[in-house]
Design an enzyme around this catalytic site. Structure first.
Site, PDB file in Angstrom:
ATOM      1  N   GLN A 116      32.152  36.606  41.937  1.00 12.76           N
ATOM      2  CA  GLN A 116      33.387  35.372  41.807  1.00 12.76           C
ATOM      3  C   GLN A 116      32.702  33.806  42.559  1.00 12.76           C
ATOM      4  OE1 GLN A 116      36.187  36.767  45.083  1.00 12.76           O
ATOM      5  NE2 GLN A 116      36.842  34.450  44.461  1.00 12.76           N
ATOM      6  N   ALA A 177      38.212  38.078  45.779  1.00 14.60           N
ATOM      7  CA  ALA A 177      38.414  38.913  44.381  1.00 14.60           C
ATOM      8  C   ALA A 177      37.309  39.607  44.623  1.00 14.60           C
ATOM      9  CB  ALA A 177      38.577  38.618  43.205  1.00 14.60           C
ATOM     10  N   TYR A 178      36.196  40.073  44.548  1.00 11.52           N
ATOM     11  CA  TYR A 178      34.895  40.596  44.406  1.00 11.52           C
ATOM     12  C   TYR A 178      34.915  42.296  45.276  1.00 11.52           C
ATOM     13  CZ  TYR A 178      30.018  41.259  45.265  1.00 11.52           C
ATOM     14  OH  TYR A 178      28.967  42.277  45.694  1.00 11.52           O
ATOM     15  N   GLY A 179      35.832  41.456  46.460  1.00  5.85           N
ATOM     16  CA  GLY A 179      35.357  42.075  47.887  1.00  5.85           C
ATOM     17  C   GLY A 179      36.940  43.380  47.381  1.00  5.85           C
ATOM     18  N   LYS A 182      35.051  45.534  44.392  1.00  5.61           N
ATOM     19  CA  LYS A 182      34.451  46.181  45.211  1.00  5.61           C
ATOM     20  C   LYS A 182      35.463  48.274  45.721  1.00  5.61           C
ATOM     21  CE  LYS A 182      30.693  45.080  43.565  1.00  5.61           C
ATOM     22  NZ  LYS A 182      29.866  45.699  42.762  1.00  5.61           N
TER      23      LYS A 182
END
Ligand SMILES: NC(=O)c1ccc[n+]([C@@H]2O[C@H](COP(=O)([O-])OP(=O)(O)OC[C@H]3O[C@@H](n4cnc5c(N)ncnc54)[C@H](OP(=O)(O)O)[C@@H]3O)[C@@H](O)[C@H]2O)c1
Length: 273
Positions: A116, A177-179, A182
């Site tokens: 992101q 958001a990436y975290g 994942k």
């Protein structure tokens, strides 16, 4: 680009000793997403070197063609398929292509993902959140479902590794958001391991730390000094070579890891120790 289109070249076949029966993944057919560059390209090269026949998938055809060619030149066997993880028909067609070309599917490395635009969550556009969800979480789910079905119908038993991130294990003020996606991948991994373990399909994840690829370059553009900060927080005091990350995936996909399922293996130089 037509997201549902699937394109492939003729396969590049070599005659290395590994392909002939030696190596960690000898005799296996492997699907690798995000294989055009970075960790996925390193994985495609390594898996082929370890005896697998590899189907590479991503969106950028020129990168896929270059890595496929390289694998062939080194004596391995590979083919590629253009695939957008945000498009369900494209993902299913890409996984099915492995069976069409190589006759079976044994193992898969769900590595493809996008980063992101770094920043606090209150400044993130809803459309950007949706894009990260589509590629990094839903794309992994779509691929796993297609892979389980293909493994079950051909090899019978097999293994899947999802590429998560050390960022799945902590708060991510710059990449919220990436975290989150994942961490959800870790959950999907564990659920799949429990669901498909009884039929002999193992599902694990790896959680890499700092690995200098285009993804880190993109993050660093908005976060100057990122690489130095990441290295300072890593006990081994260096970044990973993409091949070091691929090695962990190769082992988890191999029969040497035959009693390992449902784990999220940190490959992070000790960053979360
Ligand atoms: N680098 C790190 O420090 C690090 C750390 C932890 C985890 N990871 C994880 O490692 C994996 C590989 O990342 P990387 O660092 O190697 O990044 P990268 O160099 O940017 O490679 C990402 C790969 O994913 C593909 N991809 C992106 N969006 C896609 C889409 N919509 N459909 C299909 N393929 C798509 C890209 O190809 P196209 O753009 O051509 O589609 C590319 O081949 C990712 O899951 C990432 O989250 C990386």
């Amino acid at each position: 680009m037509d997201n549902t289109s699937v394109t492939s070249t003729t396969s590049v076949t070599g005659t290395s000793g590994a392909a002939a029966g030696e190596g960690l993944l000898a005799g296996k057919v492997a699907f690798v997403s995000g294989a055009g560059r970075g960790i996925g390209a390193a994985a495609a090269r390594l898996f082929a070197q370890e005896g697998a026949r590899v189907l590479l998938a991503a969106r950028t055809e020129a990168q896929l063609a270059a890595v496929t060619e390289e694998v062939g030149a080194a004596g391995g066997t590979a083919e590629y398929v253009v695939c957008d993880l945000a498009d369900s028909a494209s993902v299913r067609a890409a996984v099915d292509r492995a069976v069409d070309v190589f006759g079976r599917l044994d193992v898969a490395f769900n590595n493809g993902a996008t980063i992101q635009r770094p920043g606090p969550m209150d400044r993130m556009e809803e459309a950007d959140f949706d894009q990260i969800y589509d590629v990094n979480l839903k794309g992994v789910w779509l691929a796993m479902v297609a892979e389980i079905s293909a493994i079950r119908a051909t090899a019978g038993t097999g293994a899947v590794v999802n590429n998560s991130s050390v960022g799945s294990l902590m708060g991510n003020p710059e990449l919220p958001a990436y975290g989150a996606m994942k961490r959800a991948v870790n959950s999907l991994t564990e659920s799949a391991a429990v669901t498909y373990g009884p039929e002999g399909i193992r599902v694990n994840a790896i959680a890499p730390g700092n690995t200098p690829t285009d993804m880190i370059s993109a993050w660093e553009q908005d976060s100057p000094g990122l690489r130095e900060r990441l290295t300072a927080h890593t006990p081994l005091r260096r970044a990973a070579d993409p091949r070091e990350i691929a090695q962990a995936a190769a082992w988890l996909l191999s029969d040497r890891a035959s009693y390992v399922t449902g784990t999220v293996l940190r490959v992070d130089g000790g960053a979360r120790a």
